[in-house]
Write a protein that holds these residues in place. Sequence first.
Motif, PDB file in Angstrom:
ATOM      1  N   ALA A 292       1.019  -0.790  -0.176  1.00 41.90           N
ATOM      2  CA  ALA A 292      -0.281   0.225  -0.312  1.00 41.90           C
ATOM      3  C   ALA A 292       0.868   0.828  -0.327  1.00 41.90           C
ATOM      4  O   ALA A 292       0.395   2.335  -0.588  1.00 41.90           O
ATOM      5  CB  ALA A 292      -1.348   0.145   1.339  1.00 41.90           C
ATOM      6  N   ASP A 293       1.836   0.740   0.752  1.00 39.74           N
ATOM      7  CA  ASP A 293       2.800   2.751   0.985  1.00 39.74           C
ATOM      8  C   ASP A 293       3.304   2.502  -0.925  1.00 39.74           C
ATOM      9  O   ASP A 293       3.602   4.091  -1.150  1.00 39.74           O
ATOM     10  CB  ASP A 293       3.900   1.860   1.754  1.00 39.74           C
ATOM     11  N   ARG A 294       4.152   1.136  -1.011  1.00 40.03           N
ATOM     12  CA  ARG A 294       4.470   1.699  -2.347  1.00 40.03           C
ATOM     13  C   ARG A 294       3.279   1.847  -3.303  1.00 40.03           C
ATOM     14  O   ARG A 294       3.965   3.146  -4.159  1.00 40.03           O
ATOM     15  CB  ARG A 294       5.229   0.111  -2.746  1.00 40.03           C
ATOM     16  N   ALA A 295       2.260   1.965  -3.481  1.00 43.19           N
ATOM     17  CA  ALA A 295       1.600   1.949  -4.731  1.00 43.19           C
ATOM     18  C   ALA A 295       0.966   4.264  -4.121  1.00 43.19           C
ATOM     19  O   ALA A 295       0.142   4.421  -5.404  1.00 43.19           O
ATOM     20  CB  ALA A 295      -0.190   1.733  -4.518  1.00 43.19           C
ATOM     21  N   ALA A 296       0.920   4.313  -3.145  1.00 39.39           N
ATOM     22  CA  ALA A 296       0.310   5.959  -2.511  1.00 39.39           C
ATOM     23  C   ALA A 296       1.815   6.328  -3.183  1.00 39.39           C
ATOM     24  O   ALA A 296       1.472   6.981  -3.366  1.00 39.39           O
ATOM     25  CB  ALA A 296       0.240   5.595  -1.066  1.00 39.39           C
ATOM     26  N   ARG A 297       3.743   5.242  -3.072  1.00 35.51           N
ATOM     27  CA  ARG A 297       4.372   6.775  -4.038  1.00 35.51           C
ATOM     28  C   ARG A 297       3.777   6.263  -5.108  1.00 35.51           C
ATOM     29  O   ARG A 297       4.547   7.524  -5.479  1.00 35.51           O
ATOM     30  CB  ARG A 297       5.680   6.115  -3.409  1.00 35.51           C
TER      31      ARG A 297
ATOM     32  N   HIS B 283       9.767  -5.450  -0.487  1.00 33.68           N
ATOM     33  CA  HIS B 283      10.266  -4.783   0.734  1.00 33.68           C
ATOM     34  C   HIS B 283       9.418  -2.755   0.539  1.00 33.68           C
ATOM     35  O   HIS B 283       9.044  -2.704   0.124  1.00 33.68           O
ATOM     36  CB  HIS B 283      11.717  -3.624   0.648  1.00 33.68           C
ATOM     37  N   LYS B 284       9.723  -2.792   2.421  1.00 33.56           N
ATOM     38  CA  LYS B 284       9.100  -1.593   3.198  1.00 33.56           C
ATOM     39  C   LYS B 284       9.923  -0.570   1.753  1.00 33.56           C
ATOM     40  O   LYS B 284      10.392  -0.574   1.415  1.00 33.56           O
ATOM     41  CB  LYS B 284       9.393  -0.720   4.476  1.00 33.56           C
ATOM     42  N   PRO B 285       8.822   0.235   1.198  1.00 30.22           N
ATOM     43  CA  PRO B 285       9.760   1.537  -0.075  1.00 30.22           C
ATOM     44  C   PRO B 285      10.409   2.699   0.496  1.00 30.22           C
ATOM     45  O   PRO B 285       9.533   3.196   1.233  1.00 30.22           O
ATOM     46  CB  PRO B 285       8.330   1.663  -0.235  1.00 30.22           C
ATOM     47  N   HIS B 286      11.376   2.616   0.149  1.00 37.61           N
ATOM     48  CA  HIS B 286      12.359   4.369   0.790  1.00 37.61           C
ATOM     49  C   HIS B 286      12.481   5.018  -0.278  1.00 37.61           C
ATOM     50  O   HIS B 286      12.974   5.984   0.220  1.00 37.61           O
ATOM     51  CB  HIS B 286      13.543   3.473   1.732  1.00 37.61           C
ATOM     52  N   GLU B 287      12.751   4.810  -1.147  1.00 39.39           N
ATOM     53  CA  GLU B 287      13.078   5.492  -2.486  1.00 39.39           C
ATOM     54  C   GLU B 287      12.432   5.433  -3.545  1.00 39.39           C
ATOM     55  O   GLU B 287      11.426   4.272  -3.823  1.00 39.39           O
ATOM     56  CB  GLU B 287      13.718   6.140  -2.898  1.00 39.39           C
ATOM     57  N   ALA B 288      12.104   6.096  -4.363  1.00 38.15           N
ATOM     58  CA  ALA B 288      11.990   5.692  -5.820  1.00 38.15           C
ATOM     59  C   ALA B 288      12.451   4.546  -6.771  1.00 38.15           C
ATOM     60  O   ALA B 288      13.702   4.252  -6.366  1.00 38.15           O
ATOM     61  CB  ALA B 288      11.178   6.772  -7.130  1.00 38.15           C
ATOM     62  N   TYR B 289      11.793   3.309  -7.753  1.00 39.47           N
ATOM     63  CA  TYR B 289      12.459   2.054  -8.197  1.00 39.47           C
ATOM     64  C   TYR B 289      13.867   3.375  -9.403  1.00 39.47           C
ATOM     65  O   TYR B 289      13.672   4.245  -9.544  1.00 39.47           O
ATOM     66  CB  TYR B 289      11.867   1.882  -8.872  1.00 39.47           C
TER      67      TYR B 289
END
Length: 300
Positions: free
Chosen positions: A24-29, A149-155
């Motif tokens: 969900a966090d990655r989707a929001a990013r 993984h928990k996203p920390h930045e853009a790919y």
Amino acid sequence: MTSRTPPGPILAATDFSGPSRHAADRAARLAHETGAALTLLHVLPGGALQELREWLGASHPMEQQLHDEADRQLGAWAAELQTSRRVNIRAVKSTGSPLVEIDRECEELNASLLVVGARGSGFLRQLVLGSTSERLLRRTKRAVLVVRHKPHEAYRHVLVALDFSPWSAHAIALARRVAPHARLLLFNAYQVPFESKLRYAGVDPATIDHYRKQARADALQRVLSLAASSGLKPGDWDPCIVEGEASQALLEQEQEQDCDLVVLGKHGRSVTEDMLLGSVSKHVLAEGSTDVLVSTARDA
């Protein structure tokens, strides 16, 4: 400067597990980065609810408690992500078969991307790792992003697996849409056809080595042509041409190249290769260590 049209809506499915929180966090990013609309979906499994009614009775308050708790958690997650990622989120709860409900919501939204966690604690665990995942990939027309993984930045470093089938150009386009600022590694694994039989037949090593070099040169030329036709600039990508079995070579390059996303397609050049590519996708989902984006279209 011309304005960019936002991509289609994103749907993130959650079972409130830690992995689905990362998804969900990655989707929001991604929604924040691209301007896409985001829906957060939770499905209460209808089969489990029916069993509950059979055990406790249709009017037992436990069922309503489950609905209320799901509403509370879903609302809290949506509010948290809206604040932290500065994006509007539509929260949806439904009841029924998770596969059917996710597919239905994708169709209603005309979603361009479905985002799920790699290992949930409830229905999403079966959705991603079990036979349901294969059913989902066969059924959906949407790209599926599996987040580990928990996203920390853009790919930043994206490995795009190519077999030169009709979906390959779409896989590149999808990678650029989901990771617009990433450097792409265009991957192809080649092998000398029937090498063991050639050796058994007495073909000399020098001839086999010539075939090997020719196979690599052909693969590189096809990657170069595909990159050019996809509009990639030289500084945006690198070729990654390796000899070996596709799934194992893909996992090795994922590690060696320090990639944070692997892009695969579910379609091959024939029915047989559809089955092979499905096994590659399954192997990478089970054994890989990074996020996986599965393309489901044949055309760019």
